[in-house]
Scaffold this motif. Structure first.
Motif, PDB file in Angstrom:
ATOM      1  N   PHE A 278      47.565  44.682  51.548  1.00  0.00           N
ATOM      2  CA  PHE A 278      48.879  44.059  50.790  1.00  0.00           C
ATOM      3  C   PHE A 278      49.484  42.889  51.506  1.00  0.00           C
ATOM      4  CE2 PHE A 278      50.655  47.121  53.357  1.00  0.00           C
ATOM      5  CZ  PHE A 278      51.996  46.462  54.244  1.00  0.00           C
ATOM      6  N   GLU A 279      49.973  42.081  50.622  1.00  0.00           N
ATOM      7  CA  GLU A 279      50.445  41.011  50.842  1.00  0.00           C
ATOM      8  C   GLU A 279      51.861  40.855  50.034  1.00  0.00           C
ATOM      9  OE1 GLU A 279      48.532  37.323  51.605  1.00  0.00           O
ATOM     10  OE2 GLU A 279      46.652  38.448  51.664  1.00  0.00           O
ATOM     11  N   ARG A 280      52.799  40.503  50.859  1.00  0.00           N
ATOM     12  CA  ARG A 280      54.001  40.481  49.921  1.00  0.00           C
ATOM     13  C   ARG A 280      54.729  39.010  49.487  1.00  0.00           C
ATOM     14  NH1 ARG A 280      56.045  44.010  54.171  1.00  0.00           N
ATOM     15  NH2 ARG A 280      55.772  46.116  53.471  1.00  0.00           N
ATOM     16  N   ASP A 281      53.997  38.192  50.576  1.00  0.00           N
ATOM     17  CA  ASP A 281      54.760  36.811  50.325  1.00  0.00           C
ATOM     18  C   ASP A 281      53.717  35.786  49.815  1.00  0.00           C
ATOM     19  OD1 ASP A 281      56.873  37.489  51.784  1.00  0.00           O
ATOM     20  OD2 ASP A 281      55.893  37.266  53.543  1.00  0.00           O
ATOM     21  N   GLU A 282      53.503  36.155  48.349  1.00  0.00           N
ATOM     22  CA  GLU A 282      52.662  34.828  47.711  1.00  0.00           C
ATOM     23  C   GLU A 282      53.590  34.537  46.462  1.00  0.00           C
ATOM     24  OE1 GLU A 282      48.804  36.254  46.572  1.00  0.00           O
ATOM     25  OE2 GLU A 282      48.404  35.914  48.708  1.00  0.00           O
TER      26      GLU A 282
ATOM     27  N   LEU B 177      46.243  27.899  32.814  1.00  0.00           N
ATOM     28  CA  LEU B 177      45.436  28.366  34.177  1.00  0.00           C
ATOM     29  C   LEU B 177      46.649  28.816  35.215  1.00  0.00           C
ATOM     30  CD1 LEU B 177      42.783  27.446  35.578  1.00  0.00           C
ATOM     31  CD2 LEU B 177      44.192  25.599  36.675  1.00  0.00           C
ATOM     32  N   THR B 178      46.365  30.127  35.741  1.00  0.00           N
ATOM     33  CA  THR B 178      47.326  30.613  36.669  1.00  0.00           C
ATOM     34  C   THR B 178      46.655  30.902  37.999  1.00  0.00           C
ATOM     35  OG1 THR B 178      48.197  31.872  34.773  1.00  0.00           O
ATOM     36  CG2 THR B 178      48.734  32.816  37.211  1.00  0.00           C
ATOM     37  N   PHE B 179      47.582  30.579  39.142  1.00  0.00           N
ATOM     38  CA  PHE B 179      46.916  30.593  40.611  1.00  0.00           C
ATOM     39  C   PHE B 179      47.907  31.186  41.376  1.00  0.00           C
ATOM     40  CE2 PHE B 179      48.250  26.568  42.047  1.00  0.00           C
ATOM     41  CZ  PHE B 179      48.484  25.940  41.101  1.00  0.00           C
ATOM     42  N   THR B 180      47.544  31.750  42.483  1.00  0.00           N
ATOM     43  CA  THR B 180      48.655  32.090  43.254  1.00  0.00           C
ATOM     44  C   THR B 180      48.458  31.250  44.936  1.00  0.00           C
ATOM     45  OG1 THR B 180      47.256  33.829  44.310  1.00  0.00           O
ATOM     46  CG2 THR B 180      48.776  34.229  42.748  1.00  0.00           C
ATOM     47  N   VAL B 181      49.476  31.217  45.521  1.00  0.00           N
ATOM     48  CA  VAL B 181      49.326  30.304  46.755  1.00  0.00           C
ATOM     49  C   VAL B 181      50.574  31.074  47.844  1.00  0.00           C
ATOM     50  CG1 VAL B 181      48.984  28.021  45.893  1.00  0.00           C
ATOM     51  CG2 VAL B 181      51.487  28.914  46.003  1.00  0.00           C
ATOM     52  N   PRO B 182      50.254  30.922  49.175  1.00  0.00           N
ATOM     53  CA  PRO B 182      51.495  31.595  49.900  1.00  0.00           C
ATOM     54  C   PRO B 182      52.937  31.198  49.576  1.00  0.00           C
ATOM     55  CG  PRO B 182      49.578  30.718  51.301  1.00  0.00           C
ATOM     56  CD  PRO B 182      49.454  30.263  49.842  1.00  0.00           C
ATOM     57  N   LYS B 183      53.760  31.912  49.593  1.00  0.00           N
ATOM     58  CA  LYS B 183      55.056  31.784  49.266  1.00  0.00           C
ATOM     59  C   LYS B 183      55.682  30.505  49.975  1.00  0.00           C
ATOM     60  CE  LYS B 183      59.221  34.372  48.544  1.00  0.00           C
ATOM     61  NZ  LYS B 183      59.945  35.708  48.545  1.00  0.00           N
TER      62      LYS B 183
ATOM     63  N   SER C 249      54.811  27.010  35.059  1.00  0.00           N
ATOM     64  CA  SER C 249      56.077  27.873  35.340  1.00  0.00           C
ATOM     65  C   SER C 249      55.723  28.357  37.125  1.00  0.00           C
ATOM     66  CB  SER C 249      56.338  28.897  34.620  1.00  0.00           C
ATOM     67  OG  SER C 249      55.189  30.074  34.704  1.00  0.00           O
ATOM     68  N   ALA C 250      56.901  28.825  37.732  1.00  0.00           N
ATOM     69  CA  ALA C 250      56.500  29.205  38.948  1.00  0.00           C
ATOM     70  C   ALA C 250      57.308  30.789  39.099  1.00  0.00           C
ATOM     71  CB  ALA C 250      57.001  28.202  40.105  1.00  0.00           C
ATOM     72  N   SER C 251      56.503  31.603  39.708  1.00  0.00           N
ATOM     73  CA  SER C 251      57.124  32.835  40.057  1.00  0.00           C
ATOM     74  C   SER C 251      57.204  32.834  41.611  1.00  0.00           C
ATOM     75  CB  SER C 251      56.683  34.027  39.682  1.00  0.00           C
ATOM     76  OG  SER C 251      56.147  33.538  38.139  1.00  0.00           O
ATOM     77  N   PRO C 252      58.316  32.979  42.273  1.00  0.00           N
ATOM     78  CA  PRO C 252      57.948  33.109  43.713  1.00  0.00           C
ATOM     79  C   PRO C 252      57.887  34.399  44.421  1.00  0.00           C
ATOM     80  CG  PRO C 252      60.592  32.888  42.971  1.00  0.00           C
ATOM     81  CD  PRO C 252      59.529  32.806  41.668  1.00  0.00           C
ATOM     82  N   ASP C 253      58.202  35.446  43.746  1.00  0.00           N
ATOM     83  CA  ASP C 253      58.022  36.929  44.158  1.00  0.00           C
ATOM     84  C   ASP C 253      57.008  37.512  43.918  1.00  0.00           C
ATOM     85  OD1 ASP C 253      60.335  36.516  45.870  1.00  0.00           O
ATOM     86  OD2 ASP C 253      61.663  36.774  43.862  1.00  0.00           O
ATOM     87  N   ILE C 254      56.157  37.207  44.397  1.00  0.00           N
ATOM     88  CA  ILE C 254      54.501  37.884  43.960  1.00  0.00           C
ATOM     89  C   ILE C 254      54.051  38.715  45.119  1.00  0.00           C
ATOM     90  CG2 ILE C 254      52.292  37.341  43.239  1.00  0.00           C
ATOM     91  CD1 ILE C 254      54.611  37.314  40.879  1.00  0.00           C
ATOM     92  N   GLY C 255      53.320  39.766  45.006  1.00  0.00           N
ATOM     93  CA  GLY C 255      52.452  40.386  45.951  1.00  0.00           C
ATOM     94  C   GLY C 255      51.195  40.827  45.514  1.00  0.00           C
ATOM     95  N   LYS C 256      50.500  41.285  46.311  1.00  0.00           N
ATOM     96  CA  LYS C 256      48.963  41.722  46.053  1.00  0.00           C
ATOM     97  C   LYS C 256      48.531  42.778  46.733  1.00  0.00           C
ATOM     98  CE  LYS C 256      45.588  39.267  47.888  1.00  0.00           C
ATOM     99  NZ  LYS C 256      44.550  37.988  48.256  1.00  0.00           N
ATOM    100  N   VAL C 257      48.168  43.825  45.995  1.00  0.00           N
ATOM    101  CA  VAL C 257      47.526  44.937  46.750  1.00  0.00           C
ATOM    102  C   VAL C 257      46.180  45.141  46.410  1.00  0.00           C
ATOM    103  CG1 VAL C 257      47.849  47.287  46.723  1.00  0.00           C
ATOM    104  CG2 VAL C 257      49.908  45.928  46.284  1.00  0.00           C
ATOM    105  N   SER C 258      45.348  45.519  47.487  1.00  0.00           N
ATOM    106  CA  SER C 258      44.097  45.837  47.469  1.00  0.00           C
ATOM    107  C   SER C 258      43.542  47.022  47.833  1.00  0.00           C
ATOM    108  CB  SER C 258      43.341  44.509  47.979  1.00  0.00           C
ATOM    109  OG  SER C 258      43.867  43.397  47.816  1.00  0.00           O
ATOM    110  N   VAL C 259      42.525  47.433  47.209  1.00  0.00           N
ATOM    111  CA  VAL C 259      41.647  48.686  47.774  1.00  0.00           C
ATOM    112  C   VAL C 259      40.207  48.223  48.270  1.00  0.00           C
ATOM    113  CG1 VAL C 259      42.946  50.549  46.474  1.00  0.00           C
ATOM    114  CG2 VAL C 259      40.860  49.595  45.768  1.00  0.00           C
ATOM    115  N   VAL C 260      39.921  48.661  49.425  1.00  0.00           N
ATOM    116  CA  VAL C 260      38.816  48.068  49.930  1.00  0.00           C
ATOM    117  C   VAL C 260      37.742  49.098  50.568  1.00  0.00           C
ATOM    118  CG1 VAL C 260      37.710  46.994  52.231  1.00  0.00           C
ATOM    119  CG2 VAL C 260      39.832  46.125  50.935  1.00  0.00           C
TER     120      VAL C 260
END
Ligand code: ADP
Ligand code: ASP
Ligand code: MG
Length: 422
Positions: free
Chosen positions: A265-269, A313-319, A342-353
């Motif tokens: 996971f990442e919290r700071d996107e 078009l939507t994309f994510t970057v490091p916060k 628009s920009a959303s500053p508090d995004i996270g990502k969770v992954s299963v591997v």
């Protein structure tokens, strides 16, 4: 003459992370551990990170003076953390009558490119380290740093001491590279987030690469690339005890039997959406080109199906890069003819591997069902052969990690072998 390998003598690279050298007491404890190996006759390179918190402290100092410090000077500043810890560790070893020599990036012969803050190692001249071995000295190596062709100090990106260690192990043809840290190895997820996380005895390069790229910071991704490319034996283990940790190894057949080996996971996107962009060839390139040229790493990208010739078009970057990205978008929105962004500053990502996902359908659906059951809204999805990632609100990341771990890892271990994924 004694040679490496005879009488059980080995060439060992060890790396101690920030917490492991976080106080003078810890530095003494590390020195004791090194002394034991030295007395057994091994050839040793001990890579140290900066004392815990130091790299952050230095970064904050620079930002008190400038919102965007010059990259060259920032690297020069950040590299000092490792200069302190290596010198202290060498001093501790001297106190124990172990001959030790601390060395900075240029003394270690580590040449990098000039990408400050994320430099890549290009070559390593091992002659000075070999000389230290001949003199029966322990090399105490500064992690995270090198020099470019003009002798400018560079750093390898956060967590870069892992890469220093594995690259030195490759160049020195070491028998083993031990990454000593504040947990007992690589777990099925961060043991600080999920108390049911299980330590893995082994993990494949491919899975470790995915986990590292998806936010599992126990190993920097570049270190795993080096380990895989040069066949370095990497053992992640605790610096606080002698327990066996996790070996990062080439893929073995039975590894595919495990459906999911980890949850990352990442919290700071942060997320940016550009609305109403004319859907013409070259759209993605002209939108994301300026972001890439600013050195900002775009992670997930989704382009919606267009309606009436316009799309979103939507994309994510490091916060940390959100402000700079927004600045670029103000201009880009105009150039590409978008109706707004628009920009959303508090995004996270969770992954299963997991390697097992190659042969099992249905993991994605199970993942979406579990999250739906928890009323966690999925904003974006991306998949590869051995992973599924979802973008969600940052505040929901920990909960998502726990329920997905329970479903895929806890549940899998409880289920009889072979039934996973059905
Ligand atoms: P070091 O300072 O030793 O380099 P890091 O903080 O970079 O240590 O990495 C170790 C940390 O990684 C652990 O304290 C743990 O919280 C975190 N972590 C996240 N995911 C995992 C995982 N799957 N297995 C082990 N540690 C993990
Ligand atoms: N000191 C650097 C950091 O904090 C490098 C490392 O610890 O690996 O990122
Ligand atoms: Mg680290």
């Amino acid at each position: 003459m004694e040679t490496v390998g005879s009488k059980g003598i080995m060439r060992i690279v060890q790396k101690y992370g920030g917490t492991s050298v976080g106080s003078t007491e810890r530095i003494r404890a590390v020195a004791e551990r090194v002394k034991t190996l030295y007395q057994q006759g091994h050839e040793l390179v001990v890579v140290a990170s900066a004392m815990s918190g130091e790299t952050n402290r230095l970064t904050a100092l620079a930002s008190e003076i400038s919102p965007s410090p010059t990259a060259r000077e920032l690297d020069s500043l950040l590299s000092t953390g490792e200069q302190v810890s290596t010198a202290l560790l060498a001093i501790a070893l001297h106190e124990m009558e172990v001959p030790a020599l601390s060395m900075l990036g240029h003394q270690l012969g580590i040449s990098t490119d000039s990408s400050y803050g994320r430099a890549r190692i290009q070559s390593i001249d091992v002659s000075r380290m070999e000389e230290a071995f001949r003199n029966k000295q322990v090399v105490v190596a500064a992690g995270f740093q090198g020099v470019d062709a003009e002798q400018n100090i560079t750093t390898l990106g956060r967590g870069g001491s892992d890469t220093t260690a594995v690259a030195l192990a490759a160049a020195l043809e070491a028998d083993v590279c031990e990454i000593l840290t504040d947990v007992k190895g690589v777990y099925t997820t961060d043991p600080r987030v999920c108390k049911d996380a299980v330590k893995l005895d082994r993990i494949s390069h491919a899975e470790m690469l995915e986990l590292a790229s998806l936010g599992t910071k126990v190993l920097q991704i570049r270190s795993v690339e080096f380990a895989s490319r040069y066949g370095v034996k990497v053992h992640v283990r605790s610096s606080f005890d002698d327990s066996e940790g996790t070996w990062v190894v080439p893929e073995e057949e039975e590894m595919e039997e495990v459906l999911v080996s980890g949850v990352a996971f990442e919290r700071d996107e942060a997320k940016i959406t550009l609305f109403g962009v004319p859907d013409t060839p070259g759209l993605a390139a002209s939108t994301l080109g300026p972001v890439a040229r600013a050195g900002i790493i775009v992670d997930m990208i989704v382009q919606n199906v267009s309606a009436e010739g316009r799309t979103d078009l939507t994309f994510t970057v490091p916060k940390k890069d959100l402000a700079a990205t927004e600045e670029i978008m103000r201009e880009t929105a105009k150039t590409v003819g978008a109706s707004g962004y628009s920009a959303s500053p508090d995004i996270g990502k969770v992954s299963v591997v997991g390697l097992g996902m190659r042969n099992h359908a249905g993991v994605a659906v199970r993942m979406f069902e579990i999250l739906a059951g928890e009323k966690i809204n999925i904003q974006m999805i991306s998949t590869s052969e051995i992973k599924i990632s979802v973008v969600i609100d940052a505040g929901e990341v920990d909960r998502a990690v726990r329920v997905l771990h329970e479903e895929f890892v806890g549940g899998e271990r409880a289920a009889p072998a072979g039934e996973a994924g059905q």
